[in-house]
Enzyme design. Structure first.
Site, PDB file in Angstrom:
ATOM      1  N   ARG A   1      64.145  60.468  74.360  1.00  0.00           N
ATOM      2  CA  ARG A   1      64.816  59.670  74.263  1.00  0.00           C
ATOM      3  C   ARG A   1      65.199  58.312  73.175  1.00  0.00           C
ATOM      4  NH1 ARG A   1      63.485  53.848  76.594  1.00  0.00           N
ATOM      5  NH2 ARG A   1      65.413  52.521  76.775  1.00  0.00           N
TER       6      ARG A   1
ATOM      7  N   HIS B   1      69.427  49.510  72.827  1.00  0.00           N
ATOM      8  CA  HIS B   1      68.675  48.539  72.574  1.00  0.00           C
ATOM      9  C   HIS B   1      68.270  47.818  71.404  1.00  0.00           C
ATOM     10  CE1 HIS B   1      64.195  50.747  72.792  1.00  0.00           C
ATOM     11  NE2 HIS B   1      64.064  49.227  72.587  1.00  0.00           N
TER      12      HIS B   1
ATOM     13  N   GLU C   1      65.647  47.064  78.694  1.00  0.00           N
ATOM     14  CA  GLU C   1      64.920  46.031  78.882  1.00  0.00           C
ATOM     15  C   GLU C   1      65.918  44.203  79.167  1.00  0.00           C
ATOM     16  OE1 GLU C   1      61.115  45.936  76.477  1.00  0.00           O
ATOM     17  OE2 GLU C   1      60.548  47.749  77.352  1.00  0.00           O
TER      18      GLU C   1
ATOM     19  N   ASN D   1      59.784  50.931  82.361  1.00  0.00           N
ATOM     20  CA  ASN D   1      58.762  50.574  81.189  1.00  0.00           C
ATOM     21  C   ASN D   1      57.894  49.832  81.613  1.00  0.00           C
ATOM     22  OD1 ASN D   1      61.137  51.372  80.114  1.00  0.00           O
ATOM     23  ND2 ASN D   1      61.120  49.934  79.072  1.00  0.00           N
TER      24      ASN D   1
ATOM     25  N   TYR E   1      53.145  48.516  81.013  1.00  0.00           N
ATOM     26  CA  TYR E   1      52.324  48.407  79.604  1.00  0.00           C
ATOM     27  C   TYR E   1      51.388  48.478  79.915  1.00  0.00           C
ATOM     28  CZ  TYR E   1      56.286  49.966  76.354  1.00  0.00           C
ATOM     29  OH  TYR E   1      56.648  51.060  75.441  1.00  0.00           O
TER      30      TYR E   1
ATOM     31  N   GLU F   1      59.864  54.512  79.025  1.00  0.00           N
ATOM     32  CA  GLU F   1      58.494  53.751  78.156  1.00  0.00           C
ATOM     33  C   GLU F   1      57.481  53.985  78.965  1.00  0.00           C
ATOM     34  OE1 GLU F   1      59.611  50.934  75.461  1.00  0.00           O
ATOM     35  OE2 GLU F   1      61.823  51.120  75.196  1.00  0.00           O
TER      36      GLU F   1
HETATM   37  C1  FCB Z   1      59.306  47.388  74.450  1.00  0.00           C
HETATM   38  C2  FCB Z   1      60.117  48.309  73.894  1.00  0.00           C
HETATM   39  C3  FCB Z   1      60.014  49.224  72.549  1.00  0.00           C
HETATM   40  C4  FCB Z   1      58.977  48.734  72.120  1.00  0.00           C
HETATM   41  C5  FCB Z   1      57.610  48.586  73.178  1.00  0.00           C
HETATM   42  C6  FCB Z   1      56.252  48.466  72.885  1.00  0.00           C
HETATM   43  O1  FCB Z   1      59.216  46.418  75.091  1.00  0.00           O
HETATM   44  O2  FCB Z   1      61.347  48.580  74.197  1.00  0.00           O
HETATM   45  O3  FCB Z   1      61.109  49.724  72.083  1.00  0.00           O
HETATM   46  O4  FCB Z   1      58.865  48.097  71.529  1.00  0.00           O
HETATM   47  O5  FCB Z   1      58.507  48.217  74.448  1.00  0.00           O
END
Ligand code: FCB
Length: 438
Positions: A73, A116, A161, A286, A288, A344
């Site tokens: 990607r 992006h 995002e 995505n 985290y 992500e």
């Molecule tokens: C996301 C972004 C990516 C990177 C990660 C850690 O928000 O899409 O570009 O910065 O976080």
């Protein structure tokens, strides 16, 4: 999960890795402007050179192949491929043709993000995402990319995002273009999503590859059982998760946003919500971390960090259960939810090369626990088709500059040497074992 057909890849984004900011007719983007503005990024870091991927893409694709990934990607830099008059820049396009040739040579599927975060600065000068016209310019760009790269992509992603572009860029100001008004965030989100809908149609006019949007989501938990904290958490979920997703899959913006930002109004015109709700082939997710949420005493919320939990170099809580729970929640909430790709997932650590190795045990654990969470969601019936680790290599982490390292592969920014970290070697073993079992 890891059955036949499940895609495993690594992810990057143009401004974070390419460098070559002035090469071959690239025009400035809002991130060039923002990172050149004193005080906006860590130590004034910019993406001017980054990982110099523009010149080292062959080596980087070979690394991807060596690690055993079957998908990549990346993002196309709008400012590389179109000039200020909307004319195509053939030299910029040729870079992505070369990249795609290398991916083809290694049998790696190409998953391209159109946006992006690197809006051409000349569009920002005309209002950027606060100007409805930018949505139409985005569709023109998408149309051109669909035509030029027809048949070459395994998948297209329109926006990465939109929450970050809209809110962090226009309400908080920690990202380009650095504006700080909640009303701007709400307006920008609407134009971004309109652009997404129009771009989806434009891509499909030329190409049959699946089209999706990439949304970042975040686990939210109330800090207490109090009614105030629960309401605050609903508002946090509305802004962090449901804002773009409700628009895409329910045809409306979430009601709690009106309580959260009473003065902000999306500039919705007739037909917009239908355009935004164009059926998608997939949704990119995505994920985290988690945030624990408390009421701010008024109509908003505050994040209340939990003591004693595992955190990453970003300070983000490691919370894999939230990943599973969100996937299950979305399946319930959105009857129209399309298949999901994890676009992500990953973590930053303060990595250094020691005798040729990078011992990033925390990252290997993070990938394991988060893949297990995705697996659990799939066993409960969520249709997940693939997983992309963020990131292939250390790169320009936006306002955090080069300090935060998210890569599977370590980058020495003085020499541009690439060193696969221990987590990359573990990922490689995992992918080899999966192939052997298939
Ligand atoms: C996301 C972004 C990516 C990177 C990660 C850690 O928000 O899409 O570009 O910065 O976080």
């Amino acid at each position: 999960m890891h059955g036949r057909g499940f895609v495993f890849g690594a992810a990057t984004a143009a401004y974070q890795i390419e460098g070559a900011a002035h090469a071959d007719g690239r025009v400035p983007s809002i991130w060039d402007t923002f990172s050149a503005t004193p005080g906006k990024t860590h130590l004034g870091n910019t993406g001017d050179v980054a990982c110099d991927h523009y010149h080292r893409y062959e080596q980087d694709v070979a690394l991807l192949a060596d690690l055993g990934f079957d998908a990549y990607r990346f993002s196309i830099a709008w400012p590389r491929v179109m000039d200020a008059n909307g004319r195509l820049n053939q030299r910029g396009i040729a870079f992505y043709q070369r990249l795609l040739d290398r991916l083809d040579a290694h049998g790696i599927g190409a998953w391209a993000t159109l946006y992006h975060w690197d809006l051409p600065q000349h569009l920002q000068d005309r209002g950027g995402w606060l100007n409805r016209d930018t949505a139409y310019r985005f569709a023109d760009y998408a149309e051109a990319m669909g035509r030029i790269f027809k048949g070459r992509m395994a998948g297209w992603m329109t926006l990465n995002e939109p929450f970050c572009s809209a809110y962090i860029g226009h309400s908080e100001g920690r990202h380009a273009p650095g504006l700080t008004d909640v009303r701007y965030g709400v307006e920008a989100m609407h134009h971004l999503l309109l652009g997404h809908g129009l771009a989806t149609i434009a891509l499909r006019a030329h190409d049959e590859a699946p089209v999706g949007l990439v949304a970042n989501v975040c686990a939210v938990t109330p800090a207490s059982d109090s009614a105030a904290d629960r309401i605050a958490t609903e508002r946090a979920a509305a802004s962090a998760n449901h804002w773009p997703l409700d628009a895409l899959f329910l045809g409306r913006y979430p009601a709690p946003l009106r309580d959260l930002w009473p003065d902000a109004h999306a500039p919705v015109r007739d037909g917009d919500m239908a355009a935004i709700g164009v059926p998608l082939d997939f949704l990119g997710i995505n994920y985290y971390f988690r945030q624990v949420i408390a009421s701010d005493g008024a109509h908003g919320f505050v994040v209340k960090p939990l003591p004693g939990v595992e955190r990453t170099q970003m300070g983000w809580e490691v919370y894999p259960d939230g990943f599973r729970d969100l996937l299950l929640e979305f399946r319930q909430r959105y009857p129209k939810l399309p298949p999901i790709y994890i676009t992500e997932n990953g973590m930053a650590s303060d990595d250094a090369v020691q005798a040729g190795r990078v011992h990033d045990a925390q990252r290997a654990r993070y990938f394991n626990s988060h893949l297990a969470a995705v697996d659990a969601a799939m066993r409960h019936g969520v249709d997940v088709r693939g997983y992309f680790a963020w990131s292939l290599m250390d790169n320009f982490e936006w306002s955090y500059g080069y300090e935060k390292r998210f890569g599977l592969v370590h980058v020495d920014y003085r020499t541009q040497a690439r060193t696969p970290k221990d987590s990359a070697l573990a990922f490689k073993q995992f992918l080899e074992a999966r192939r052997a079992a298939a």
